[in-house]
Design a protein around this motif. Structure first.
Motif, PDB file in Angstrom:
ATOM      1  N   GLY A  28       0.848  -1.189   0.000  1.00  0.00           N
ATOM      2  CA  GLY A  28       0.000   0.000   0.000  1.00  0.00           C
ATOM      3  C   GLY A  28       0.878   1.231   0.000  1.00  0.00           C
ATOM      4  N   ASP A  29       0.651   2.126   0.957  1.00  0.00           N
ATOM      5  CA  ASP A  29       1.459   3.341   1.071  1.00  0.00           C
ATOM      6  C   ASP A  29       2.711   3.146   1.922  1.00  0.00           C
ATOM      7  N   LEU A  30       2.896   1.954   2.459  1.00  0.00           N
ATOM      8  CA  LEU A  30       4.006   1.711   3.370  1.00  0.00           C
ATOM      9  C   LEU A  30       5.127   0.919   2.710  1.00  0.00           C
ATOM     10  N   LEU A  31       6.344   1.123   3.213  1.00  0.00           N
ATOM     11  CA  LEU A  31       7.502   0.328   2.813  1.00  0.00           C
ATOM     12  C   LEU A  31       7.768  -0.648   3.947  1.00  0.00           C
ATOM     13  N   VAL A  32       7.960  -1.918   3.602  1.00  0.00           N
ATOM     14  CA  VAL A  32       8.118  -2.956   4.614  1.00  0.00           C
ATOM     15  C   VAL A  32       9.546  -3.481   4.595  1.00  0.00           C
ATOM     16  N   LEU A  33      10.187  -3.407   5.751  1.00  0.00           N
ATOM     17  CA  LEU A  33      11.506  -3.975   5.971  1.00  0.00           C
ATOM     18  C   LEU A  33      11.305  -5.180   6.874  1.00  0.00           C
ATOM     19  N   SER A  39      19.285  -8.761  14.857  1.00  0.00           N
ATOM     20  CA  SER A  39      19.776  -7.852  13.831  1.00  0.00           C
ATOM     21  C   SER A  39      20.049  -6.483  14.444  1.00  0.00           C
ATOM     22  N   LEU A  40      21.245  -5.964  14.200  1.00  0.00           N
ATOM     23  CA  LEU A  40      21.568  -4.615  14.663  1.00  0.00           C
ATOM     24  C   LEU A  40      20.681  -3.601  13.947  1.00  0.00           C
ATOM     25  N   GLN A 104      11.153 -14.867  13.869  1.00  0.00           N
ATOM     26  CA  GLN A 104      12.263 -14.928  12.930  1.00  0.00           C
ATOM     27  C   GLN A 104      12.462 -13.630  12.148  1.00  0.00           C
ATOM     28  N   ARG A 105      11.395 -13.101  11.546  1.00  0.00           N
ATOM     29  CA  ARG A 105      11.479 -11.912  10.699  1.00  0.00           C
ATOM     30  C   ARG A 105      10.335 -10.951  10.981  1.00  0.00           C
ATOM     31  N   PRO A 106      10.517 -10.074  11.935  1.00  0.00           N
ATOM     32  CA  PRO A 106       9.469  -9.074  12.187  1.00  0.00           C
ATOM     33  C   PRO A 106       9.352  -8.110  11.005  1.00  0.00           C
TER      34      PRO A 106
END
Length: 190
Positions: A28-33, A39-40, A104-106
């Motif tokens: 949508g309008d968001l970028l997802v990392l 992870s630092l 594992q991957r937030p």
């Protein structure tokens, strides 16, 4: 479709700065990392709540970060309290809008607050794409079956041999050194 774009993310909290290759996707309008835990990058982004997505065609940055070469020139971000790659072609400053935890991957769902273009992007040659793919492989050495690694590298080497310039050859060399060190470490541990 789940399109992932390979970028370099810079994040700073206090006196600590992290420069890391990270795939991002648009939702949508968001970028997802979605960095792996631990992870630092994840730790610093949760502290600062802002980061910068850098677009670069210098694949040495991708390879270098994977093998521990993280000393790249930085410049201040424009609107967020952060930094960007000094030589990036473009950057996008983001702020954390939502955190979705996962063992594992937030997911860090971020809102764009500023974009700038610094130089034209002329496209990737095949060797640049091969270096980025090899960097992803090297980042996953501990979980890849050996046969898969060999097959992938053999195919990627074709692009290196046909289209690599000096920067791509240097980046490829760093990655091959990391693979050799990984193999040597595992051989001596047996």
């Amino acid at each position: 479709m789940n399109r992932i774009f390979e970028t370099i993310v810079t994040v700073r909290a206090g006196d600590r700065t992290q420069i890391t290759p990270l795939g991002i996707r648009q939702q949508g309008d968001l970028l997802v990392l979605a960095p792996f835990k631990p992870s630092l990058t994840l730790e610093l982004l949760l502290q600062s709540r802002v980061a910068v997505i850098n677009c670069t065609d210098d694949v040495r940055v991708f390879a270098g970060c994977i093998v521990g070469r993280r000393d790249w020139p930085l410049a201040p971000a424009t609107r967020v309290d952060g930094v960007r790659l000094a030589t990036c072609l473009a950057h996008e400053e983001i702020e954390l809008a939502e955190f979705v935890d996962d063992p594992q991957r937030p997911q860090l769902r971020c809102r764009s607050v500023h974009r700038e273009t610094h130089a034209p992007f002329r496209g990737f040659n095949r060797a640049q794409a091969a270096v980025i793919e090899a960097a992803v492989l090297v980042s996953r050495l501990s979980i890849l079956p050996p046969g898969k690694l060999e097959a992938e590298l053999e195919y990627l080497k074709i692009a290196i041999d046909k289209t690599a310039g000096e920067a791509e050859l240097q980046a490829w060399g760093w990655l091959m050194e990391a693979i050799a060190a990984h193999r040597e470490h595992h051989a001596s541990a047996r």
